[in-house]
Design a protein around this motif. Structure first.
Motif, PDB file in Angstrom:
ATOM      1  N   ALA A  17       0.831  -1.210   0.000  1.00 19.06           N
ATOM      2  CA  ALA A  17       0.000   0.000   0.000  1.00 19.06           C
ATOM      3  C   ALA A  17       0.867   1.263   0.000  1.00 19.06           C
ATOM      4  CB  ALA A  17      -0.927  -0.006   1.214  1.00 19.06           C
ATOM      5  N   LEU A  18       1.942   1.261   0.774  1.00 16.91           N
ATOM      6  CA  LEU A  18       2.837   2.429   0.807  1.00 16.91           C
ATOM      7  C   LEU A  18       3.472   2.633  -0.563  1.00 16.91           C
ATOM      8  CD1 LEU A  18       4.611   1.760   4.249  1.00 16.91           C
ATOM      9  CD2 LEU A  18       2.956   3.585   3.781  1.00 16.91           C
ATOM     10  N   ARG A  20       2.301   1.628  -3.473  1.00 11.92           N
ATOM     11  CA  ARG A  20       1.261   2.070  -4.430  1.00 11.92           C
ATOM     12  C   ARG A  20       1.011   3.565  -4.311  1.00 11.92           C
ATOM     13  NH1 ARG A  20      -1.635  -2.533  -3.496  1.00 11.92           N
ATOM     14  NH2 ARG A  20      -2.850  -1.539  -1.859  1.00 11.92           N
ATOM     15  N   ARG A  21       1.029   4.075  -3.074  1.00  7.32           N
ATOM     16  CA  ARG A  21       0.737   5.495  -2.859  1.00  7.32           C
ATOM     17  C   ARG A  21       1.980   6.372  -2.995  1.00  7.32           C
ATOM     18  NH1 ARG A  21      -3.230   2.910  -0.785  1.00  7.32           N
ATOM     19  NH2 ARG A  21      -5.238   3.852  -0.300  1.00  7.32           N
ATOM     20  N   GLY A  22       3.117   5.760  -3.218  1.00  8.42           N
ATOM     21  CA  GLY A  22       4.345   6.536  -3.387  1.00  8.42           C
ATOM     22  C   GLY A  22       4.815   7.191  -2.094  1.00  8.42           C
ATOM     23  N   ILE A  23       4.460   6.619  -0.958  1.00  7.29           N
ATOM     24  CA  ILE A  23       4.930   7.156   0.334  1.00  7.29           C
ATOM     25  C   ILE A  23       6.343   6.633   0.565  1.00  7.29           C
ATOM     26  CG2 ILE A  23       4.533   7.164   2.834  1.00  7.29           C
ATOM     27  CD1 ILE A  23       1.528   6.890   2.259  1.00  7.29           C
ATOM     28  N   GLU A 233      -5.233  -0.994   7.154  1.00  4.28           N
ATOM     29  CA  GLU A 233      -5.919   0.233   6.723  1.00  4.28           C
ATOM     30  C   GLU A 233      -5.658   1.360   7.729  1.00  4.28           C
ATOM     31  OE1 GLU A 233      -7.250  -2.885   6.779  1.00  4.28           O
ATOM     32  OE2 GLU A 233      -7.048  -3.074   4.597  1.00  4.28           O
ATOM     33  N   LEU A 236      -2.114   2.549   7.439  1.00  2.00           N
ATOM     34  CA  LEU A 236      -1.939   3.367   6.237  1.00  2.00           C
ATOM     35  C   LEU A 236      -2.488   4.777   6.466  1.00  2.00           C
ATOM     36  CD1 LEU A 236      -0.989   3.360   3.319  1.00  2.00           C
ATOM     37  CD2 LEU A 236      -3.276   2.590   2.655  1.00  2.00           C
ATOM     38  N   GLU A 240      -0.456   8.213   6.122  1.00  2.00           N
ATOM     39  CA  GLU A 240      -0.875   9.285   5.208  1.00  2.00           C
ATOM     40  C   GLU A 240      -1.074  10.604   5.940  1.00  2.00           C
ATOM     41  OE1 GLU A 240      -4.177   7.155   3.307  1.00  2.00           O
ATOM     42  OE2 GLU A 240      -3.044   7.302   1.419  1.00  2.00           O
TER      43      GLU A 240
END
Ligand SMILES: NC(=O)c1ccc[n+]([C@@H]2O[C@H](COP(=O)([O-])OP(=O)(O)OC[C@H]3O[C@@H](n4cnc5c(N)ncnc54)[C@H](OP(=O)(O)O)[C@@H]3O)[C@@H](O)[C@H]2O)c1
Length: 255
Positions: A17-18, A20-23, A233, A236, A240
């Motif tokens: 997830a990180l 995918r979100r570019g974090i 979730e 994440l 964020e």
């Protein structure tokens, strides 16, 4: 960047997830599994080298927050990262899935010693408590003992200390596969850590279906004051909400 202490299925999902979100983030693995499946983040492998090693790592890398998604029983690293982050004022979140807790056919025990006292000498036992738990089972007396491990033992390793043997198998296991394993080995008692999660639950369901009692070892306590969430979730969402993190992720060799 975020330092993600990994080694669990949840850590893997959070890493995905990180990414995918570019974090900006880097994952860290203890290096206990010989060929870990690669994570979609730059990944360092191996212990930090105690308090001082972790502090040195944090000095050398632009880590702005830490997520500890190690196993619920990985108490040493959790206590350490809590203490080190606390001293540095570094935001820290613990991601720890909910335990399974009590249930039909499950006997909750504090530790291996309590479990040993409940296992009769004619039992056939499947231990799913990990290779590192072997010394804690030294006092176990049973007709046969099988200890499930992901990797085969090293060629020079000491012989298995009970009648029975290593049960080498790589998760995940379906419930049907777990039933087949319990039947094949003739298991009368299953021992597991209360790790929680869907993936490992299949062995409990299989044991219940076959009427095999499960001795479930309770978790070590979470250090007081450690912010904890139970889902990927929520972890994440926490990541964020952090202030903008300097990036990009530090380039380290992938495993
Ligand atoms: N315990 C279990 O039942 C279990 C089950 C499945 C997976 N795991 C995973 O296997 C790893 C080791 O578990 P454990 O029970 O041995 O933990 P532990 O007793 O809390 O940690 C032992 C040492 O391993 C190193 N370490 C642990 N996790 C690390 C990480 N993510 N990155 C870098 N170093 C790490 C640290 O070494 P240094 O002191 O040198 O920094 C730590 O002192 C954990 O990452 C955990 O998530 C554990």
């Amino acid at each position: 960047m975020i330092l993600l202490l990994a080694g669990t299925a949840e850590a893997r999902r959070l890493a995905e997830a990180l990414a995918r979100r570019g974090i900006p983030a880097m994952a860290s693995l203890a290096g206990v599994t010989r060929a870990p499946a690669p994570l979609p983040l730059p990944t360092r492998i191996g212990g930090f080298g105690g308090d001082a090693g972790l502090a040195a790592f944090l000095d050398a890398h632009p880590v702005r927050a830490v997520i500890d998604a190690t196993h619920p029983f990985a108490a040493r690293i959790t206590a350490r990262v809590h203490a080190v982050c606390g001293r540095r004022g570094l935001p820290l979140l613990r991601l720890e899935r909910a335990p399974w807790g009590p249930g039909e056919g499950r006997i909750s025990v504090a530790d291996e010693a309590e479990a040993i006292g409940l296992i009769p000498p004619d039992a056939v036992v499947l231990l799913t408590t990990g290779r590192q738990s072997l010394p804690a089972w030294a006092g176990l007396r049973a007709a046969r003992v099988h200890l499930r491990v992901i990797d085969p033992p090293d060629p020079g390793a000491a012989p298995f200390p009970f009648p029975g043997g290593w049960e080498v198998a790589r998760p995940p296991f379906t419930e049907a596969a777990e039933r087949a394993t319990l039947r094949r080995l003739g298991v009368t008692h299953l021992v597991a850590k209360d790790s929680g999660g869907e993936e490992g639950r299949t062995k409990l369901d299989a044991a219940r279906a076959l009427g095999i009692p499960v001795l479930l070892i309770r978790r070590p306590p979470v250090p007081p004051g450690l912010a904890t969430v139970a889902t990927v979730e929520d972890a994440l969402a926490w990541a964020e909400a952090l202030p903008v993190l300097p990036g990009p992720s530090v380039a380290v060799p992938r495993p």
